[in-house]
Write an enzyme that holds these catalytic residues in place. Structure first.
Site, PDB file in Angstrom:
ATOM      1  N   GLN A 287       0.842  -1.200   0.000  1.00  0.00           N
ATOM      2  CA  GLN A 287       0.000   0.000   0.000  1.00  0.00           C
ATOM      3  C   GLN A 287       0.878   1.252   0.000  1.00  0.00           C
ATOM      4  O   GLN A 287       1.849   1.320   0.759  1.00  0.00           O
ATOM      5  CB  GLN A 287      -0.909   0.017   1.220  1.00  0.00           C
ATOM      6  N   TYR A 316      -5.543 -12.853  -1.501  1.00  0.00           N
ATOM      7  CA  TYR A 316      -4.841 -11.768  -2.199  1.00  0.00           C
ATOM      8  C   TYR A 316      -3.858 -11.142  -1.201  1.00  0.00           C
ATOM      9  O   TYR A 316      -3.923  -9.962  -0.898  1.00  0.00           O
ATOM     10  CB  TYR A 316      -5.816 -10.717  -2.732  1.00  0.00           C
ATOM     11  N   GLU A 337      -1.683 -15.764  -3.165  1.00  0.00           N
ATOM     12  CA  GLU A 337      -1.312 -14.577  -3.929  1.00  0.00           C
ATOM     13  C   GLU A 337      -0.714 -15.066  -5.244  1.00  0.00           C
ATOM     14  O   GLU A 337      -0.036 -16.088  -5.277  1.00  0.00           O
ATOM     15  CB  GLU A 337      -0.303 -13.773  -3.077  1.00  0.00           C
ATOM     16  N   ASP A 385      -8.848  -9.038  -0.315  1.00  0.00           N
ATOM     17  CA  ASP A 385      -8.309  -7.719  -0.681  1.00  0.00           C
ATOM     18  C   ASP A 385      -7.902  -7.753  -2.147  1.00  0.00           C
ATOM     19  O   ASP A 385      -6.728  -7.678  -2.473  1.00  0.00           O
ATOM     20  CB  ASP A 385      -7.109  -7.420   0.234  1.00  0.00           C
ATOM     21  N   CYS A 412     -10.415  -1.671  -3.238  1.00  0.00           N
ATOM     22  CA  CYS A 412      -9.952  -0.385  -3.746  1.00  0.00           C
ATOM     23  C   CYS A 412     -10.884   0.105  -4.848  1.00  0.00           C
ATOM     24  O   CYS A 412     -10.601   1.091  -5.506  1.00  0.00           O
ATOM     25  CB  CYS A 412      -8.517  -0.495  -4.248  1.00  0.00           C
TER      26      CYS A 412
END
Ligand code: SAH
Length: 547
Positions: A287, A316, A337, A385, A412
C-alpha cells in the site's frame, strides 16, 4: 445529423451541479451533461466547449463567476491536469464527504442495499506527501531527459519536480537521480518508436525506516556505465539500500517487464506496519500510504473480532500484511497470492516476525480457494483484498462454501465491491457496514472495508447455516427474503433482518428449512423480532401469498 444543445468552441455560462467520480465538475445544458475540469459543485463558470460527444461533452473553465466556499485557491494546475491530484482544488473535509457519498451511491445503485450504513471516511491529519512510492515515466522533453507525469488521457510528459502527494524525500531523490542520469547521457525511452533505454523510474521508501529502493525500468539489459551511475546515486542518497533493474522490451503500456536484475543491495527494502516488520521486493504490492493502510487494516481487524482459536484466510495476500498483523492473535493464517515474489516475501516476513502458524501459497485466488475447499479448510474469518476488478463468482462461491462466520472485504474499487456484495447476499452473507478509508487524498480513489456476516441481524448474531441444508431452496428462499425486506422497507420504512423473517415464518408455521440453527458458541444474544416488525413482515407474507 443529430443536434446537441451545445456546439464545439461555444462559450457559455453554466452552473456546476455535481462531481463525476473522477472529480470533474458536471453541468447540464438542456439535460446534456458537460464535464469540466477544475470546477466544483455550487460554482457558476464561463466555459469553452472542447468536445461534443454522443451522450456528453467536455469543456474548460474560462472564468469563474461564482466560486465554491470549498475551493482551495492556488491549487497547482499541473497536478489537476496530469491527474496526479485531481481533487487538489477541493477542501479536504469535502473530499472525505465526497468519497463517503461515492460509496453510499454504489451501495444504493449497484448493490441495491441502501440500508447498509456507510460510515464517514477516515481521513488524514496531513493529507499531503503521503505516498511511499513514485512510479514515473522518463522521457525526452525539449532535448533533455525529464521526469514527470503524463498529461491526462495522453502520453505527453509534463515535467514535474514537486508531486505534492509524494513523500518529499522521494521528490528530492527523483531530482538527484534525474541529474545524475543527465550527466551520464542516459537515453530516455521513446514510446512512439520503441527506442531509447530508460522507460520508468520507480522509487519506494519505507515509511518508518526511510530505506529506499530505486528501480530502473529499461528497454534493454545492457546498462552503460552502470557502476559509475550506482556509485553516484548511493553517494548522493545514502538511504538507497537497493537498486533493481527491470527489463521491459515490449511496446506496451504495462510498466514492468518479467526480467529483473538486482544491481545493488538485497533486492528489497524493509518497512514496518502495525508493529510488524516486512521485506518488500520490487514486484510486490505494498500500500502506498502506510499510515492510512494501518487504519484500513485496523478497521478490518475491528470488524473481524478475532479470537485465539480462529483460522483465518488472507486472500490476495501480497507480502502478507493483513494476515501477519494478526498471526499472533489467531491459530493459523492461510494466504494466497498470484505474484511469486510477493509470496516469497510473505514467507520471509512470517519468519522475520517469528511466526510458525502461517501457510502461503502461490496461485490464483480462485484456484487455491477451490483446492482449500477440497482439503476441508474451515476458516472462521476470510479477509479478501482483491485488485480493482474485484472477486470472481467462483471465488465468492468457494468462500461461502467454507462457511466462515465473517468475511471482511477490503476493496480499492467500490463499484466491483458492490457488485460482489450482491452475489455474497444471494449465498447468505450480508453486508453489515462499510467503512471508507482515504488512502489517496487529493485523488478520487477510495478504499473500503466491508463486514459481511451470515444473516443481517443488527446485533451481528452468529448463526450457523449448513450449506447442504440450504441447497435446494437457497436461491428461491433468498429471493423471497430480499423481496420481503424490500417490501417492508418500502411500505413500512422498516429494516428487517433475515433472522426476523425466519422467526415470523416459524410463528406462522411456515417452512424455514431448518437453516437457522443457533450457533453452538455461548455468548450469543439472539434478538427477537419486535411486534411492529412482526406485523410488517406478516403483511409482506400476505402480499406474497405465503399465508
Ligand atoms: N493484501 C495485500 C495485497 C493487496 S493488493 C496488501 O494489503 O498489501 C491485491 C493483490 O492481489 C496483489 O498483490 C496482486 O498481485 C494480487 N492478485 C491479483 N490478482 C490475483 C489473483 N487472481 N489471485 C491471487 N492474487 C491476485
Amino acid at each position: 445529423m443529430k443536434t446537441y444543445p451545445v456546439t464545439k468552441n461555444q462559450d457559455l455560462t453554466v452552473d456546476i451541479i455535481d462531481l463525476t467520480h473522477e472529480g470533474m465538475g458536471i453541468a447540464k445544458v438542456e439535460g446534456y451533461p458537460l464535464f469540466i475540469e477544475n470546477a466544483l459543485p455550487g460554482e457558476t463558470v464561463e466555459i469553452h466547449v472542447l468536445k461534443v460527444g454522443n451522450k456528453f461533452g467536455f469543456a474548460k473553465v474560462k472564468n469563474f463567476i461564482k466560486k465554491s466556499a470549498h475551493r482551495v485557491e492556488n491549487a497547482d494546475e499541473k497536478l489537476i491536469r496530469t491527474g496526479i491530484a485531481p481533487l487538489a482544488h477541493l477542501s479536504y473535509d469535502q473530499q472525505l464527504i465526497f468519497k463517503q457519498e461515492q460509496v453510499a451511491n454504489v451501495m444504493k445503485k449497484v448493490a441495491k442495499m441502501p440500508e447498509v450504513p456507510v460510515l464517514p471516511t477516515i481521513g488524514m491529519t496531513d493529507p499531503t506527501g503521503y505516498r511511499n512510492k513514485a512510479q514515473i515515466p522518463v522521457r525526452r522533453v525539449e532535448n533533455q531527459l525529464q521526469t514527470g507525469f503524463y498529461r491526462k488521457n495522453s502520453h505527453d510528459l509534463v515535467p514535474i519536480e514537486h508531486f505534492y502527494i509524494q513523500d518529499p524525500a522521494i521528490d528530492a531523490a527523483i531530482i538527484q537521480i534525474r541529474d545524475i542520469l543527465r550527466r551520464f547521457h542516459v537515453k530516455p525511452y521513446n514510446e512512439e518508436t520503441n527506442e531509447g533505454f530508460l522507460r520508468h523510474l520507480i522509487i519506494r521508501k519505507g515509511h518508518y525506516t526511510d530505506e529506499m529502493m530505486v528501480v530502473f525500468v529499461t528497454r534493454k539489459e545492457k546498462f552503460f556505465q552502470v557502476d559509475q551511475i550506482l556509485a553516484q546515486i548511493t553517494q548522493a542518497l545514502p538511504n538507497v539500500v537497493t537498486v533493481v533493474q527491470n527489463i521491459n522490451e515490449d511496446k506496451t503500456n504495462v510498466i514492468l517487464g518479467k526480467q529483473e536484475k538486482v544491481l545493488f543491495g538485497p533486492g528489497y527494502i524493509t518497512d514496518q506496519l502495525l508493529g510488524k516488520t516486512y521485506h518488500i521486493s520490487a514486484k510486490s504490492f505494498y500500500q502506498v500510504n502506510t499510515l492510512q493502510a494501518e487504519k484500513l487494516y485496523q478497521t478490518a481487524y475491528d470488524f473481524a473480532q478475532l479470537s485465539p482459536e480462529d483460522i483465518v484466510i488472507d486472500a490476495y495476500s501480497g507480502i502478507g500484511t493483513i494476515g501477519l498483523s494478526v498471526a499472533d492473535k489467531v491459530k493459523h493464517v492461510y494466504g494466497m497470492e498470484v505474484v511469486e515474489e510477493a509470496v516469497q516475501d510473505a514467507i520471509a516476513n512470517a519468519k522475520l516476525n517469528g511466526f510458525t502458524n502461517t501457510t502461503y501459497v502461490t496461485g490464483s485466488a480462485e484456484k487455491v480457494m477451490a483446492q482449500w475447499v477440497k482439503e476441508g479448510i474451515q476458516p472462521d474469518v476470510i479477509f479478501v483484498d482483491p485488485p480493482r476488478k474485484g472477486l470472481t463468482p467462483s471465488f465468492i462461491e468457494a468462500s461461502c462454501q467454507m462457511n466462515p462466520e465473517k468475511i471482511v472485504y477490503v476493496s480499492c474499487n467500490p463499484a466491483t465491491m458492490a457488485r460482489d456484495l450482491v452475489h455474497f447476499a444471494q449465498l447468505g452473507y450480508t453486508a453489515q457496514q462499510v467503512q471508507p478509508v482515504d488512502l489517496f487524498p487529493m485523488t478520487s480513489h477510495v478504499e473500503t472495508v466491508t463486514l459481511l456476516s451470515k444473516l443481517d441481524s443488527a446485533e451481528y448474531v452468529k448463526i450457523d447455516i449448513s450449506m447442504n441444508e440450504f441447497d435446494v431452496t437457497k436461491a428461491e428462499m433468498k429471493s423471497t427474503y430480499s423481496n420481503i425486506k424490500q417490501y417492508v422497507l418500502e411500505n413500512f420504512g422498516l429494516k428487517v433482518s433475515s433472522l426476523y423473517i425466519s422467526q415470523v415464518k416459524k410463528m406462522c408455521g411456515l417452512e424455514v428449512g431448518e437453516n437457522y440453527n443457533l450457533s453452538k458458541k455461548e455468548n450469543n444474544r439472539v434478538p427477537t423480532c419486535p411486534p411492529h416488525k412482526v406485523e410488517a413482515i406478516m403483511d409482506a407474507f400476505k402480499y406474497f401469498k405465503l399465508i
